[in-house]
Design an enzyme around this catalytic site. Structure first.
Site, PDB file in Angstrom:
ATOM      1  N   ASN A 219       0.850  -1.193   0.000  1.00  0.00           N
ATOM      2  CA  ASN A 219       0.000   0.000   0.000  1.00  0.00           C
ATOM      3  C   ASN A 219       0.884   1.242   0.000  1.00  0.00           C
ATOM      4  OD1 ASN A 219       0.435   0.882   2.876  1.00  0.00           O
ATOM      5  ND2 ASN A 219      -0.279  -1.212   3.186  1.00  0.00           N
ATOM      6  N   ARG A 220       0.263   2.393  -0.035  1.00  0.00           N
ATOM      7  CA  ARG A 220       1.023   3.639  -0.279  1.00  0.00           C
ATOM      8  C   ARG A 220       1.542   4.305   0.984  1.00  0.00           C
ATOM      9  NH1 ARG A 220      -2.873   7.259  -3.226  1.00  0.00           N
ATOM     10  NH2 ARG A 220      -1.196   8.740  -2.873  1.00  0.00           N
TER      11      ARG A 220
END
Ligand code: CTP
Length: 434
Positions: A219-220
């Site tokens: 994920n970011r």
């Protein structure tokens, strides 16, 4: 938070001490200012008064309407010796910028103005941030004076190298970055900080679940918010452990760092550490699903025009920890949500995960959220909803810790650590960036 007295002496860098005041105020400190008369040729007292909300003293003979009280304190009933009362009441005295002349006076015990008199009379830690022309800084007289001060226990911050005020000049002599000066002050204050003795467990970053030896589901999350929380807790004097999932950013010093990759690894470290902690700040973005099987080696594309990845649910680490929480522990979860139902989702996480606080942020909002310097959040507790408007993650972290402090005090009231204004109002009242 702490009472910081700032002494400002004459020099072009005096304008940067306004930024120091702004940062210190945003971090929740109470600040009062002393100025030398020469410093007023560079920055007027009205600017400092506006930022601190308190009068500035420029002479030993100035009457202090606040009688030596810092913002948030009640002035004493008697009339104190004004210039001495302020430094006696301060938890730390920082002189920034400190000119070569002031450094010489400090080194030799002169007390000929309100800034140097306070330095001689004060017993709190003294921080000096020099700023001057490179030749003046490198002069052996200045170097000997700085050595004398260091030997006496004074903390010297900077100066930095770079472009100097005089046109075309470069060298050592620029005032250290105001944020760095504040960090040094907070390191010194940490030993007596309001979270001294507390053990804080922070998770940061984003987990990665392997698909094969090369690829992963991730994920970011960069870990910026988690690290800002860890640094803020450390500044308040807490013992901090950070469980960092794939964080590439520099980690603050003096923090116990555990690096992990997957949700399972993060869960294992959290399980070990949780029972010891007083406050859990669960800022990591933990994968909800992982591939059922990670392939050894590299999956090949040859012969396929689609691929199905079978996923299984991971453990909800936070819920599992909350199920065995002990009395007095404070558990803070984070909810990155999208759009108008953000608060509903976040509140349902507060209840379903059995948490004390959920920090909600709207990832659809521009300029806030993943891998950026700023954030904008709503801090939900069972009784309260505190909006922290767009600000640096450092400022947001302090706002979140203020809410935890209030919960620990058990008051639930909307006042800050020192009886200051509610966090929500503190952040709204922030002056625009300088
Ligand atoms: N969390 C966790 N373990 C997981 C997933 C989330 O500990 N497997 C924690 C996160 O660190 C965060 C909080 O739970 O503090 C909320 O995470 P979030 O992803 O917003 O919520 P989920 O429960 O995963 O729900 P959804 O993704 O459906 O919004």
């Amino acid at each position: 938070m702490s009472r910081i007295l700032l002494g400002v002496t004459g020099g072009i860098a005096a304008y940067k001490s306004l930024e120091f005041v702004r940062l210190a105020d945003a971090a929740g400190h109470s600040v009062r200012v002393l100025q030398t008369p020469t410093s007023r040729r560079f920055v007027g007292s009205a600017s400092f008064e506006a930022l601190t909300g308190a009068p500035v003293l420029v002479s030993e003979f100035d009457e202090d309407p606040a009688r030596g009280a810092f913002p948030g304190q009640q002035p004493p009933g008697h009339r104190p010796l004004h210039h001495l009362e302020l430094v006696h009441n301060a938890e730390l005295y920082v002189i920034a910028p400190a000119s070569a002349n002031t450094i010489a006076k400090l080194a030799h015990g002169l007390a000929d103005n309100v800034v140097t008199t306070a330095a001689l009379a004060g017993q709190c830690p003294l921080v000096v941030a020099p700023a001057m022309n490179a030749n003046m800084y490198e002069h052996s007289a200045t170097q000997v004076n700085l050595t004398l001060l260091r030997e006496r226990g004074v903390t010297i911050v900077g100066p930095d190298a770079g472009k100097l005020a005089s046109r075309g000049e470069h060298g050592v002599g620029r005032l250290a970055d105001p944020a760095v000066i504040l960090e040094e002050c907070e390191q010194l204050l940490g030993a007596s900080g309001s979270w001294h003795g507390l053990r804080v467990l922070v998770t940061a970053g984003g987990t990665r679940e392997p698909i094969d030896s090369v690829r992963f589901l991730g994920n970011r999350s960069s870990g910026r918010m988690g690290l800002a929380l860890a640094a803020a807790a450390h500044r308040r004097g807490a013992d901090v452990t950070v469980v960092a999932a794939n964080v590439a950013l520099p980690v603050p010093e003096n923090i116990d760092l555990r690096r992990v990759c997957t949700a399972a690894e993060l869960a294992a470290v959290c399980e070990q550490e949780f029972a010891k902690c007083d406050v859990l700040l669960m800022a990591a973005a933990v994968a909800d699903f992982r591939p059922v099987e990670a392939v050894e080696g590299k999956l090949k594309k040859a012969g396929r025009d689609r691929m199905l990845l079978e996923l299984e649910a991971t453990t909800d680490v936070l819920s599992a920890l909350a199920a065995r929480r002990s009395t007095g522990q404070i558990l803070v979860g984070f909810a990155a949500e999208h759009g108008e139902h953000m608060l509903d989702y976040a509140r349902s996480k507060l209840e379903s995960k059995n948490l004390d606080v959920v920090v909600a942020n709207d990832i659809s909002s521009p300029g806030a959220g993943f891998d950026v310097e700023d954030n904008e959040v709503v801090v939900l507790t069972g009784a309260d909803e505190v909006h922290l408007e767009l600000a640096s993650k450092r400022e947001i972290a302090d706002g979140i810790l203020d809410v935890v402090t209030r919960l620990r005090q058990g008051s639930g009231a909307t006042v800050g650590d020192d009886g200051r204004a509610p966090v929500r109002h503190c952040l709204r009242a922030l002056p625009t960036r300088l």
